[in-house]
Design an enzyme around this catalytic site. Structure first.
Site, short mmCIF file in Angstrom:
data_model
loop_
_atom_site.label_atom_id
_atom_site.label_comp_id
_atom_site.label_asym_id
_atom_site.label_seq_id
_atom_site.Cartn_x
_atom_site.Cartn_y
_atom_site.Cartn_z
N TYR A 214 39.59 -9.20 -6.45
CA TYR A 214 38.79 -8.85 -7.63
C TYR A 214 39.64 -8.26 -8.75
CZ TYR A 214 39.31 -4.23 -5.65
OH TYR A 214 39.87 -3.09 -5.14
N SER A 245 40.93 -3.85 2.33
CA SER A 245 39.82 -3.73 1.38
C SER A 245 40.23 -3.17 0.02
CB SER A 245 38.73 -2.83 1.96
OG SER A 245 39.19 -1.47 2.04
N ASN A 246 41.31 -2.38 0.01
CA ASN A 246 41.74 -1.65 -1.20
C ASN A 246 40.70 -0.62 -1.64
OD1 ASN A 246 43.75 -1.13 -3.18
ND2 ASN A 246 42.62 -2.31 -4.69
N TRP A 247 39.89 -0.14 -0.72
CA TRP A 247 38.91 0.91 -1.01
C TRP A 247 39.64 2.17 -1.45
CZ3 TRP A 247 37.85 5.83 0.80
CH2 TRP A 247 36.57 6.32 0.56
N HIS A 249 38.94 1.16 -4.56
CA HIS A 249 39.11 0.34 -5.75
C HIS A 249 39.47 1.20 -6.96
CE1 HIS A 249 37.14 -2.10 -2.81
NE2 HIS A 249 36.01 -1.43 -2.95
#
Length: 295
Positions: A214, A245-247, A249
């Site tokens: 994203y 996930s790159n949480w 973000h």
């Protein structure tokens, strides 16, 4: 339920049922600015994101392991990352979390040993806004941390991939490239800039994180432009792919896209056709790269 209240919408559940031991290989934690002040080099204020919130997400996904990555917001101050790893270890056991930190020339061997014992397995080089380690320090720092069994985690604009191929090839040990090469403008798998990434994979020492589509995609889920690159990477080296996930973000511009955490797991159904390969990406590959116990 009292009069006038509406029932809450049920939480979305993943289509992908993850195997036992599945790992999210790239997340960040952010605490209160009073306890963990943001570095002057940070391009912005990060969102608050703690262990409790992430544990809720782990339960929704079904993941059991995680790799905590030092965010650029804290530069060389690894306290938030290390505190979160300790909290995860207390809740889930000592082999549930691994870490990637940012250290510079002044770090001592004793400090590197202490980080290693606490679960750190990598040194992060972030070559975008907010990064604090320059390219010229990479060879000597890679050599230092290699002695402790660490890898280099590297993020930069993939458009520059051809410029750095020889530098990366010359590094000792393992190199992990973030976010499918992080091409800020996605390219075709036939593009020379992407073929340079495939060339690096042929060394057998370079890995990729299937993550963060994203951030750069010009399309919505399942991120077809980035997905084409991801599928090519999986075909080239399925044994050196991991998912993340790159949480939470943290990129403020990417966060405006409001990425769906469940879709960021389910995108593996679009990018990886074979169930066995997908399980390998979620379990076996992270176990090899980060030293998790084999399931």
């Amino acid at each position: 339920m009292s009069l006038g209240q509406e029932a809450a919408a049920p939480l979305k559940t993943p289509k992908l049922r993850v195997p036992k031991g599945a790992c999210d290989c790239h997340i960040h934690f952010y605490g209160s600015p009073e306890r963990y002040p943001v570095a002057p080099t940070s391009p912005g204020a990060p969102p608050l994101a703690g262990v409790s919130a992430y544990r809720t997400l782990m339960r929704r996904w079904g993941t059991e392991r995680v790799v905590v990555v030092q965010p650029s917001a804290y530069a060389f101050d690894n306290r938030c990352t290390m505190d979160a790893m300790a909290e995860l270890a207390a809740e889930l056991g000592p082999d549930a979390a691994r870490g990637v930190v940012v250290v510079g020339d002044s770090v001592t061997d004793a400090e590197l040993e202490a980080y290693t014992k606490a679960g750190v397995r990598g040194l992060r080089y972030f070559m975008l806004a907010g990064g604090v380690l320059p390219w010229e320090t990479l060879p000597r720092m890679a050599a230092r941390v290699h002695e402790f069994g660490w890898h280099i985690q590297l993020q930069f604009d993939g458009a520059e991939m051809r410029d750095h191929v020889e530098t990366i090839k010359a590094l000792p040990g393992t190199v992990v490239i973030d976010h499918n090469g992080k091409y800020l403008d996605p390219v075709s798998p036939s593009d020379a800039r992407f073929k340079a990434f495939l060339d690096l994979l042929e060394t057998g020492r370079v890995w990729n994180k299937l993550s963060g589509p994203y951030e750069t995609s010009k399309q919505s889920f399942p991120y077809g432009d980035v997905g084409a690159m991801a599928r090519a990477l999986v075909r080239a080296a399925p044994e050196r792919m991991v998912w993340a996930s790159n949480w939470p973000h943290p990129n403020p511009f990417a966060r405006q896209k409001n990425p769906d955490d469940i879709e960021l797991l389910d995108v593996l159904l679009e990018w990886v056709e074979d169930d066995g390969v997908r399980d390998r990406i979620l379990v076996d590959n992270p176990a090899e790269l980060y030293g998790f116990p084999r399931s």
